[in-house]
Design an enzyme around this catalytic site. Structure first.
Site, PDB file in Angstrom:
ATOM      1  N   ARG A 119       0.787  -1.253  -0.225  1.00  0.00           N
ATOM      2  CA  ARG A 119      -0.157  -0.159   0.047  1.00  0.00           C
ATOM      3  C   ARG A 119       0.830   1.136  -0.021  1.00  0.00           C
ATOM      4  NH1 ARG A 119      -2.444  -3.565   3.383  1.00  0.00           N
ATOM      5  NH2 ARG A 119      -4.661  -4.201   2.363  1.00  0.00           N
ATOM      6  N   LYS A 141       3.431  11.534 -11.001  1.00  0.00           N
ATOM      7  CA  LYS A 141       2.637  10.574 -12.056  1.00  0.00           C
ATOM      8  C   LYS A 141       3.317   9.314 -12.253  1.00  0.00           C
ATOM      9  CE  LYS A 141      -0.470  13.723 -14.617  1.00  0.00           C
ATOM     10  NZ  LYS A 141      -0.844  13.905 -15.987  1.00  0.00           N
ATOM     11  N   GLU A 183       9.714  18.063 -24.576  1.00  0.00           N
ATOM     12  CA  GLU A 183       9.075  18.525 -23.160  1.00  0.00           C
ATOM     13  C   GLU A 183       9.600  19.850 -22.968  1.00  0.00           C
ATOM     14  OE1 GLU A 183       6.630  16.515 -22.064  1.00  0.00           O
ATOM     15  OE2 GLU A 183       7.097  14.487 -22.582  1.00  0.00           O
ATOM     16  N   LYS A 225       7.843  22.848 -13.924  1.00  0.00           N
ATOM     17  CA  LYS A 225       6.989  21.561 -13.595  1.00  0.00           C
ATOM     18  C   LYS A 225       6.795  21.625 -12.289  1.00  0.00           C
ATOM     19  CE  LYS A 225       5.738  17.261 -14.144  1.00  0.00           C
ATOM     20  NZ  LYS A 225       5.751  15.971 -14.929  1.00  0.00           N
ATOM     21  N   GLU A 235      -4.015  17.188 -10.740  1.00  0.00           N
ATOM     22  CA  GLU A 235      -4.383  17.615 -12.021  1.00  0.00           C
ATOM     23  C   GLU A 235      -5.958  17.879 -11.985  1.00  0.00           C
ATOM     24  OE1 GLU A 235      -2.350  15.753 -15.380  1.00  0.00           O
ATOM     25  OE2 GLU A 235      -4.408  16.008 -16.633  1.00  0.00           O
ATOM     26  N   ARG A 239      -2.700  21.876 -14.348  1.00  0.00           N
ATOM     27  CA  ARG A 239      -1.502  21.146 -14.352  1.00  0.00           C
ATOM     28  C   ARG A 239      -1.746  20.325 -15.782  1.00  0.00           C
ATOM     29  NH1 ARG A 239       1.081  16.068 -10.767  1.00  0.00           N
ATOM     30  NH2 ARG A 239       2.309  15.098 -12.550  1.00  0.00           N
ATOM     31  N   ASN A 243      -0.005  18.834 -20.751  1.00  0.00           N
ATOM     32  CA  ASN A 243      -0.347  17.917 -21.538  1.00  0.00           C
ATOM     33  C   ASN A 243      -0.459  18.547 -23.197  1.00  0.00           C
ATOM     34  OD1 ASN A 243      -0.655  15.873 -19.881  1.00  0.00           O
ATOM     35  ND2 ASN A 243      -2.786  16.650 -19.403  1.00  0.00           N
ATOM     36  N   HIS A 246      -0.012  16.267 -26.046  1.00  0.00           N
ATOM     37  CA  HIS A 246       0.088  15.091 -25.649  1.00  0.00           C
ATOM     38  C   HIS A 246      -1.341  14.047 -26.217  1.00  0.00           C
ATOM     39  CE1 HIS A 246       3.563  15.943 -23.315  1.00  0.00           C
ATOM     40  NE2 HIS A 246       3.553  14.848 -22.818  1.00  0.00           N
ATOM     41  N   HIS A 250      -0.264  10.820 -27.694  1.00  0.00           N
ATOM     42  CA  HIS A 250      -0.543   9.622 -27.282  1.00  0.00           C
ATOM     43  C   HIS A 250      -1.336   8.586 -28.291  1.00  0.00           C
ATOM     44  CE1 HIS A 250      -0.458  10.854 -22.882  1.00  0.00           C
ATOM     45  NE2 HIS A 250       0.799  10.635 -23.401  1.00  0.00           N
ATOM     46  N   HIS A 263       8.128   8.616 -27.253  1.00  0.00           N
ATOM     47  CA  HIS A 263       7.202   9.911 -26.730  1.00  0.00           C
ATOM     48  C   HIS A 263       7.596  11.004 -27.025  1.00  0.00           C
ATOM     49  CE1 HIS A 263       4.559  11.267 -23.520  1.00  0.00           C
ATOM     50  NE2 HIS A 263       5.440  12.083 -23.234  1.00  0.00           N
TER      51      HIS A 263
HETATM   52  N1  LIG Z   1       5.276  10.445 -15.108  1.00  0.00           N
HETATM   53  C1  LIG Z   1       5.085  11.374 -15.974  1.00  0.00           C
HETATM   54  O1  LIG Z   1       4.775  12.433 -15.372  1.00  0.00           O
HETATM   55  C2  LIG Z   1       5.642  11.334 -17.360  1.00  0.00           C
HETATM   56  C3  LIG Z   1       6.118  12.369 -18.377  1.00  0.00           C
HETATM   57  C4  LIG Z   1       6.208  12.340 -19.377  1.00  0.00           C
HETATM   58  C5  LIG Z   1       6.747  10.985 -19.784  1.00  0.00           C
HETATM   59  N2  LIG Z   1       6.375   9.953 -19.056  1.00  0.00           N
HETATM   60  C6  LIG Z   1       6.599   8.456 -19.555  1.00  0.00           C
HETATM   61  O2  LIG Z   1       8.009   8.643 -19.788  1.00  0.00           O
HETATM   62  C7  LIG Z   1       8.302   7.544 -20.893  1.00  0.00           C
HETATM   63  C8  LIG Z   1       9.402   7.846 -21.806  1.00  0.00           C
HETATM   64  O3  LIG Z   1      10.595   8.305 -21.066  1.00  0.00           O
HETATM   65  P1  LIG Z   1      12.028   8.218 -21.839  1.00  0.00           P
HETATM   66  O4  LIG Z   1      12.110   9.147 -22.866  1.00  0.00           O
HETATM   67  O5  LIG Z   1      13.078   8.412 -20.524  1.00  0.00           O
HETATM   68  O6  LIG Z   1      11.949   6.938 -22.484  1.00  0.00           O
HETATM   69  P2  LIG Z   1      12.904   5.662 -21.738  1.00  0.00           P
HETATM   70  O7  LIG Z   1      12.628   5.374 -20.427  1.00  0.00           O
HETATM   71  O8  LIG Z   1      12.381   4.466 -22.696  1.00  0.00           O
HETATM   72  O9  LIG Z   1      14.340   5.591 -21.973  1.00  0.00           O
HETATM   73  C9  LIG Z   1      14.942   6.053 -23.489  1.00  0.00           C
HETATM   74  C10 LIG Z   1      15.993   5.151 -23.695  1.00  0.00           C
HETATM   75  O10 LIG Z   1      17.261   5.563 -23.322  1.00  0.00           O
HETATM   76  C11 LIG Z   1      17.857   4.565 -22.534  1.00  0.00           C
HETATM   77  N3  LIG Z   1      18.740   5.099 -21.653  1.00  0.00           N
HETATM   78  C12 LIG Z   1      18.040   5.703 -20.308  1.00  0.00           C
HETATM   79  N4  LIG Z   1      19.314   6.303 -19.680  1.00  0.00           N
HETATM   80  C13 LIG Z   1      20.263   6.405 -20.728  1.00  0.00           C
HETATM   81  C14 LIG Z   1      21.582   6.726 -20.540  1.00  0.00           C
HETATM   82  N5  LIG Z   1      21.853   7.533 -19.485  1.00  0.00           N
HETATM   83  N6  LIG Z   1      22.394   6.338 -21.528  1.00  0.00           N
HETATM   84  C15 LIG Z   1      21.943   5.800 -22.623  1.00  0.00           C
HETATM   85  N7  LIG Z   1      20.727   5.362 -22.709  1.00  0.00           N
HETATM   86  C16 LIG Z   1      19.808   5.581 -21.529  1.00  0.00           C
HETATM   87  C17 LIG Z   1      16.751   3.585 -22.250  1.00  0.00           C
HETATM   88  O11 LIG Z   1      17.202   2.379 -21.911  1.00  0.00           O
HETATM   89  C18 LIG Z   1      15.656   3.583 -23.387  1.00  0.00           C
HETATM   90  O12 LIG Z   1      16.241   2.636 -24.188  1.00  0.00           O
HETATM   91  C19 LIG Z   1       7.103   7.142 -21.559  1.00  0.00           C
HETATM   92  O13 LIG Z   1       6.560   5.989 -21.008  1.00  0.00           O
HETATM   93  C20 LIG Z   1       6.195   8.240 -21.070  1.00  0.00           C
HETATM   94  O14 LIG Z   1       4.735   7.983 -20.909  1.00  0.00           O
HETATM   95  C21 LIG Z   1       5.857  10.159 -17.630  1.00  0.00           C
HETATM   96 ZN   LIG Z   2       5.469  13.924 -22.092  1.00  0.00          ZN
END
Ligand SMILES: NC(=O)c1ccc[n+]([C@@H]2O[C@H](COP(=O)([O-])OP(=O)(O)OC[C@H]3O[C@@H](n4cnc5c(N)ncnc54)[C@H](O)[C@@H]3O)[C@@H](O)[C@H]2O)c1
Ligand SMILES: [Zn+2]
Length: 360
Positions: A119, A141, A183, A225, A235, A239, A243, A246, A250, A263
C-alpha cells in the site's frame, strides 16, 4: 554546478538535485532511506552503465536490483509484476525503498510499484534521460500502459527525492536527446516566452550537449514543472497544461505500436498539431504556427503525424485519452507562443481538418 530545487507540497515536499556526478554521491540518498532494504529498479541498457556506481553509493545497505527489459513496449502489467516478484522474493518490508534508475519507462513503472507495494513505500527517482530529468521524474505521476491506451493504469505517488545526474546524458543516443527536448520546448510554449527565446538561440548548444546549456534547460524546465505541480498536484486544473501536444501524441504512439515513435517525437508532432488547430480556431497567428514548427524541427523532431494515420482513426484514439471528460474532448491550445489554455470547446470540423492536414 549543482542546484537544488524544491517541489513544494507541504509535508510531502521534496528536493530535485541537478548536477554532474550526483549519481554516486551517498549523501544525497541517505536522508531519504529509512529502513535498510533498497530495491533498485532499472533496465538492461542502463544497468551495465550506472548500476555499479549507484550500488557503491548505497554501500552498507541491503541492496537488491530488478533489471527489466528495455522499451516502452515492456511498460506492461506482466513486466511490472516482476518488480513485486523481486520484492516478495527478497521479503522486503514496508520500510523498504525503491529507487528508479533509468528513463521515464523505468521511473513510471518503479513509481507505480512503490505506490502499490504494501500500500505504498518510499521511492527515489534517479532519472538518466533528458526527458525523465525534465519531466517524468518530477510530479508523482506513475503508471503502465494498456493495449487500449497509454498510461491508463497508474497512481499519484510522489518521490522523496529526485537525483538528476547530468553526466548520465553523455551516453544518451541523439534521438533520445531530441525526444527530451520536446518536453523542454513544451514548458516554454505553455508558460515562458523568454525561455522559448533562449531555447531558440541555444538549440545548437543543446544538441551538441554543452553541459552549461543542458543544465540551464533542465533547471528551468524543472522549475516550471515543480511550480505547476505545487499548484495543482492531482491535475484538477492547470496541471493539464503540461499535456500540450500529448492527446495528439498519445494517439500517434498507440497507433504506431508502443516503442516505434518515441514519446517525445510524438509530442513534437502533437505540439505542431495543437498549434495548427489553435490557428484554425483563430487563437494563434499563422506566423506563430510556423515558429513552433521551426523549433520542433530544429530540435530534431517530426512535425507531422505518420501519413497512414487517417483522421477518423486519429479521433477515435484521441477519445480514449484521459483528458476526455463527460464525453467531451479537452485539448491544450495555444493563445500565444508562451501561453496556453485548456479548452473543451473544440470545433469538430476544425479538429478534423487538423487531423487530416499534412503540411509540406
Ligand atoms: N510520469 C510522468 O509525468 C511522465 C511524463 C513524461 C513522460 N512519461 C513517460 O516516460 C516515458 C518516456 O521516457 P524516456 O523518454 O526517458 O524513455 P525510456 O525510459 O524508454 O528511455 C529511453 C531509452 O534510453 C535508454 N537510456 C536511459 N538512460 C540512458 C543513458 N543515460 N544512456 C544511454 N541510454 C539510456 C533507455 O534504456 C531507453 O532505451 C514514456 O513511457 C512516457 O509515458 C511520464
Ligand atoms: Zn510527455
Amino acid at each position: 554546478m549543482t542546484r537544488t530545487l524544491e517541489v513544494d507540497l507541504g509535508d510531502r515536499s521534496y528536493p530535485i538535485h541537478i548536477g554532474p556526478g550526483l549519481l554516486h554521491d551517498p549523501v544525497l540518498y541517505r536522508p531519504h532511506i529509512r529502513g535498510r532494504q533498497v530495491m533498485i529498479v532499472t533496465n538492461e541498457t542502463v544497468a551495465p552503465m550506472y548500476l555499479a556506481p549507484l550500488r557503491a553509493a548505497l554501500d552498507g545497505l541491503e541492496v537488491r536490483e530488478v533489471v527489466l527489459p528495455d522499451g516502452e513496449q515492456y511498460k506492461t502489467l506482466e513486466v511490472w509484476n516482476r518488480i513485486f516478484d523481486a520484492l516478495l522474493d527478497a521479503r522486503f518490508a514496508r520500510d523498504c525503498t525503491l529507487i528508479a534508475l533509468g528513463g521515464g519507462v523505468v521511473g513510471d513503472m518503479a513509481g507505480f510499484a512503490a505506490a502499490c507495494y504494501q500500500r505504498g513505500v518510499a521511492f527515489i527517482q534517479v532519472p538518466t534521460t533528458l526527458l525523465s530529468q525534465v519531466d517524468s521524474s518530477v510530479g508523482g505521476k506513475t503508471g503502465i500502459n494498456h493495449p487500449a491506451g497509454k498510461n491508463m493504469i497508474g497512481a499519484f505517488h510522489q518521490p522523496l527525492a529526485v537525483i538528476a545526474d547530468t553526466e548520465t546524458l553523455d551516453t544518451l543516443p541523439q534521438r533520445e536527446l531530441s525526444a527530451g527536448l520536446a518536453e523542454v520546448l513544451k514548458y516554454g510554449l505553455i508558460r515562458d516566452p523568454a525561455f522559448l527565446d533562449w531555447l531558440e538561440s541555444h538549440m545548437a548548444e543543446l544538441l551538441s550537449r554543452d553541459p552549461e546549456a543542458l543544465a540551464h534547460a533542465i533547471r528551468r524546465s524543472c522549475e516550471i514543472k515543480a511550480q505547476i505541480v505545487a499548484e495543482d498536484e492531482l491535475e484538477s486544473g492547470q496541471r493539464a497544461l503540461l499535456n500540450l501536444g500529448h492527446t495528439f501524441g498519445h494517439a500517434i504512439e498507440t497507433a504506431s505500436g508502443y516503442g516505434n515513435w518515441l514519446h517525445g517525437e510524438a509530442v513534437g508532432a502533437g505540439m505542431c498539431m495543437a498549434a495548427d488547430l489553435s490557428a484554425r480556431m483563430g487563437w494563434l497567428a499563422e506566423a506563430d504556427v510556423e515558429r513552433v514548427r521551426r523549433l520542433v524541427t530544429c530540435a530534431g523532431l517530426p512535425t507531422e503525424p505518420p501519413p497512414e494515420l487517417d483522421a477518423d482513426r486519429f479521433r477515435e484514439l484521441m477519445a480514449v485519452d484521459k483528458k476526455v471528460l463527460d464525453g467531451r474532448l479537452r485539448l491544450v491550445l495555444l493563445t500565444a507562443v508562451g501561453e496556453a489554455v485548456i479548452s473543451d470547446e473544440i470545433d469538430q470540423d476544425q479538429l478534423m481538418a487538423t487531423l487530416s492536414a499534412r503540411r509540406p
